[in-house]
Design a protein around this motif. Structure first.
Motif, PDB file in Angstrom:
ATOM      1  N   VAL A   1       1.042  -1.105   0.040  1.00  0.00           N
ATOM      2  CA  VAL A   1      -0.201  -0.110  -0.130  1.00  0.00           C
ATOM      3  C   VAL A   1       0.823   1.252   0.045  1.00  0.00           C
ATOM      4  N   HIS A   2       1.994   1.184   0.715  1.00  0.00           N
ATOM      5  CA  HIS A   2       2.842   2.528   0.988  1.00  0.00           C
ATOM      6  C   HIS A   2       3.449   2.652  -0.492  1.00  0.00           C
ATOM      7  N   ALA A   3       4.038   1.591  -1.264  1.00  0.00           N
ATOM      8  CA  ALA A   3       4.620   1.790  -2.430  1.00  0.00           C
ATOM      9  C   ALA A   3       3.644   2.110  -3.507  1.00  0.00           C
ATOM     10  N   THR A   4       2.367   1.844  -3.388  1.00  0.00           N
ATOM     11  CA  THR A   4       1.384   2.247  -4.262  1.00  0.00           C
ATOM     12  C   THR A   4       1.026   3.571  -4.199  1.00  0.00           C
ATOM     13  N   ASP A   5       0.937   4.050  -2.737  1.00  0.00           N
ATOM     14  CA  ASP A   5       0.752   5.549  -2.709  1.00  0.00           C
ATOM     15  C   ASP A   5       1.917   6.427  -2.980  1.00  0.00           C
ATOM     16  N   THR A   6       2.975   6.017  -2.893  1.00  0.00           N
ATOM     17  CA  THR A   6       4.396   6.739  -3.584  1.00  0.00           C
ATOM     18  C   THR A   6       4.425   6.635  -5.080  1.00  0.00           C
ATOM     19  N   ASP A   7       3.878   5.458  -5.598  1.00  0.00           N
ATOM     20  CA  ASP A   7       3.841   5.557  -7.017  1.00  0.00           C
ATOM     21  C   ASP A   7       2.759   6.722  -7.644  1.00  0.00           C
ATOM     22  N   ASN A   8       1.668   6.485  -6.920  1.00  0.00           N
ATOM     23  CA  ASN A   8       0.724   7.328  -7.368  1.00  0.00           C
ATOM     24  C   ASN A   8       0.849   8.779  -7.010  1.00  0.00           C
TER      25      ASN A   8
ATOM     26  N   THR B   1       4.106  10.163  -6.980  1.00  0.00           N
ATOM     27  CA  THR B   1       5.195  10.230  -8.222  1.00  0.00           C
ATOM     28  C   THR B   1       4.416  10.663  -9.485  1.00  0.00           C
ATOM     29  N   HIS B   2       3.637   9.823  -9.794  1.00  0.00           N
ATOM     30  CA  HIS B   2       2.679   9.778 -11.053  1.00  0.00           C
ATOM     31  C   HIS B   2       2.036  11.227 -11.126  1.00  0.00           C
ATOM     32  N   SER B   3       1.453  11.848 -10.216  1.00  0.00           N
ATOM     33  CA  SER B   3       0.677  12.828  -9.981  1.00  0.00           C
ATOM     34  C   SER B   3       1.682  14.027 -10.176  1.00  0.00           C
ATOM     35  N   ILE B   4       2.822  14.043  -9.625  1.00  0.00           N
ATOM     36  CA  ILE B   4       3.838  15.199  -9.861  1.00  0.00           C
ATOM     37  C   ILE B   4       4.533  15.195 -11.068  1.00  0.00           C
ATOM     38  N   GLU B   5       4.706  13.914 -11.713  1.00  0.00           N
ATOM     39  CA  GLU B   5       5.090  13.801 -13.415  1.00  0.00           C
ATOM     40  C   GLU B   5       3.998  14.557 -14.280  1.00  0.00           C
ATOM     41  N   GLN B   6       2.492  13.982 -13.933  1.00  0.00           N
ATOM     42  CA  GLN B   6       1.587  14.908 -14.782  1.00  0.00           C
ATOM     43  C   GLN B   6       1.602  16.293 -14.630  1.00  0.00           C
ATOM     44  N   TRP B   7       1.783  16.749 -13.339  1.00  0.00           N
ATOM     45  CA  TRP B   7       1.647  18.214 -13.012  1.00  0.00           C
ATOM     46  C   TRP B   7       3.251  18.933 -14.083  1.00  0.00           C
ATOM     47  N   ARG B   8       4.157  17.940 -14.039  1.00  0.00           N
ATOM     48  CA  ARG B   8       5.160  18.710 -14.977  1.00  0.00           C
ATOM     49  C   ARG B   8       5.078  18.395 -16.246  1.00  0.00           C
ATOM     50  N   THR B   9       4.379  17.582 -16.784  1.00  0.00           N
ATOM     51  CA  THR B   9       3.793  17.540 -18.124  1.00  0.00           C
ATOM     52  C   THR B   9       2.868  18.874 -18.560  1.00  0.00           C
ATOM     53  N   GLY B  10       1.944  18.987 -17.673  1.00  0.00           N
ATOM     54  CA  GLY B  10       1.468  20.175 -17.966  1.00  0.00           C
ATOM     55  C   GLY B  10       1.943  21.254 -17.659  1.00  0.00           C
TER      56      GLY B  10
ATOM     57  N   PRO C   1       8.591  12.564  -2.039  1.00  0.00           N
ATOM     58  CA  PRO C   1       7.703  12.533  -1.116  1.00  0.00           C
ATOM     59  C   PRO C   1       7.731  13.435   0.273  1.00  0.00           C
ATOM     60  N   SER C   2       9.140  13.320   0.856  1.00  0.00           N
ATOM     61  CA  SER C   2       9.440  14.011   1.960  1.00  0.00           C
ATOM     62  C   SER C   2       9.291  15.501   1.773  1.00  0.00           C
ATOM     63  N   TRP C   3       9.196  16.029   0.705  1.00  0.00           N
ATOM     64  CA  TRP C   3       9.257  17.514   0.476  1.00  0.00           C
ATOM     65  C   TRP C   3       7.756  17.982   0.256  1.00  0.00           C
ATOM     66  N   ARG C   4       6.934  17.041   0.240  1.00  0.00           N
ATOM     67  CA  ARG C   4       5.337  17.340   0.512  1.00  0.00           C
ATOM     68  C   ARG C   4       5.290  17.511   1.796  1.00  0.00           C
ATOM     69  N   ILE C   5       5.146  18.652   2.388  1.00  0.00           N
ATOM     70  CA  ILE C   5       5.290  19.052   3.869  1.00  0.00           C
ATOM     71  C   ILE C   5       3.865  19.633   4.204  1.00  0.00           C
ATOM     72  N   GLU C   6       3.289  19.184   5.404  1.00  0.00           N
ATOM     73  CA  GLU C   6       2.297  19.791   5.925  1.00  0.00           C
ATOM     74  C   GLU C   6       2.420  20.785   6.858  1.00  0.00           C
ATOM     75  N   ALA C   7       2.225  21.921   6.509  1.00  0.00           N
ATOM     76  CA  ALA C   7       2.759  23.289   7.318  1.00  0.00           C
ATOM     77  C   ALA C   7       1.539  23.786   8.158  1.00  0.00           C
ATOM     78  N   THR C   8       1.660  24.390   9.203  1.00  0.00           N
ATOM     79  CA  THR C   8       0.970  25.111  10.176  1.00  0.00           C
ATOM     80  C   THR C   8       0.541  26.281   9.632  1.00  0.00           C
ATOM     81  N   TRP C   9      -0.724  26.775   9.641  1.00  0.00           N
ATOM     82  CA  TRP C   9      -1.221  28.081   9.033  1.00  0.00           C
ATOM     83  C   TRP C   9      -1.380  28.972  10.194  1.00  0.00           C
TER      84      TRP C   9
END
Length: 302
Positions: free
Chosen positions: A18-25, A27-36, A169-177
């Motif tokens: 599950v963890h590997a799948t989440d990471t793959d998903n 990574t894929h979302s970032i790659e799609q964002w970069r394509t756009g 993924p470690s650079w996807r940070i949940e920050a406090t507002w």
């Protein structure tokens, strides 16, 4: 006992899968964002199509590709026309009879020019088109300039692609507002020497490598769905573009904001000398190596 051990192993493997799948998903979302991102950058009227930023002088400005013009364009007819800048900031263009140009898609001889800072909410500045090239007027702190684009621009035809750090993924940070005080603003300089003030909706606080950091987003335009961040870090001027990188965030939810540095990207000025990009303010210069997002552009010559 063996059965229990197998069950435990399966459970452990299931979690890992599950963890590997989440990471793959992710990574894929970032790659799609970069394509756009690349599609927008390389579009016929994207930032790579810029071929000029020509500041207008008060009075009449003769415009065209011939050397005897006041403003010499890199493309278009020898004599395109005359742009007159009035004392009150108003502008008008009279086209040369042989220019072949259109104004907002119409074959007219002359027209008022509306710049990008004085258009109605959903409108666009007046666009003058001549062959594969065009221009519209920008206003930067009262200075009026022709932003010239060409779908056949060399920068677009010879684009070298974008280099980026590996998706992490470690650079996807949940920050406090932390909400800002009413009326709080942030001053940002630009590459052309102007200084603009932007409303600050709040502050982001996050931890990295055991250290506390803060960063300020701004509101570019009233009603924008996302907040805008202009930042620099210890990679700036080395692995990454020196002046700044950009990042957008969604508004806070339950006092938290996702700060995804994998989506940090270069400003237009990293690709062209004809843009007017903001510089990272002192408040957003992080004492941290942000090894995520876009790196320096290999084709940069400025």
């Amino acid at each position: 006992m063996i059965r229990a051990s197998l069950f435990l192993a399966a459970a452990i493997l299931g979690v890992a899968t599950v963890h590997a799948t989440d990471t793959d998903n992710y990574t894929h979302s970032i790659e799609q964002w970069r394509t756009g991102r690349i599609e927008r950058l390389t579009a016929p009227d994207g930032w790579l199509s810029l071929i000029g930023l020509e500041w207008l002088q008060p009075g009449a400005n003769r415009v065209g590709s011939a050397a005897d013009n006041d403003i010499v364009l890199q493309a278009g007819p020898a004599h395109l026309g005359v742009v007159t800048l009035a004392a009150d900031g108003g502008m008008r263009i009279v086209l040369d009879k042989d220019s072949g140009a259109t104004i907002d898609g119409k074959s007219v001889a002359e027209s008022v020019l509306v710049d990008d800072m004085h258009v109605a909410a959903d409108a666009t500045p007046t666009r003058v088109v001549f062959g594969s090239a065009s221009f519209y007027v920008i206003d930067r702190d009262g200075r009026k300039g022709l932003r010239v684009k060409d779908s056949d621009a060399q920068a677009r035809e010879h684009f070298l692609g974008i280099d980026a750090f590996p998706v992490d993924p470690s650079w996807r940070i949940e920050a406090t507002w932390v909400p800002a005080q009413p009326g709080e603003t942030l001053e940002m300089g630009s590459v052309i020497g102007t200084i603009d003030k932007f409303p600050v909706p709040g502050k982001l606080e996050f931890t990295r490598d055991g250290k506390h950091f803060e960063i300020l987003p701004v509101i570019e335009e009233p009603g924008d769905a996302q907040y805008f961040i202009v930042f620099a870090d210890r990679t700036s001027g080395k692995e990454t573009y020196g002046a700044a990188r950009f990042l957008y965030i969604d508004p806070p939810k339950d006092g938290k904001v996702v700060l995804d540095f994998n989506k940090a990207y270069n400003p237009p000025c990293a690709f062209t000398a004809f843009a007017t990009c903001p510089l990272a303010p002192p408040e957003n210069r992080l004492d941290l190596r942000v090894t995520a997002g876009e790196k320096n552009y290999r084709g940069s010559q400025h």
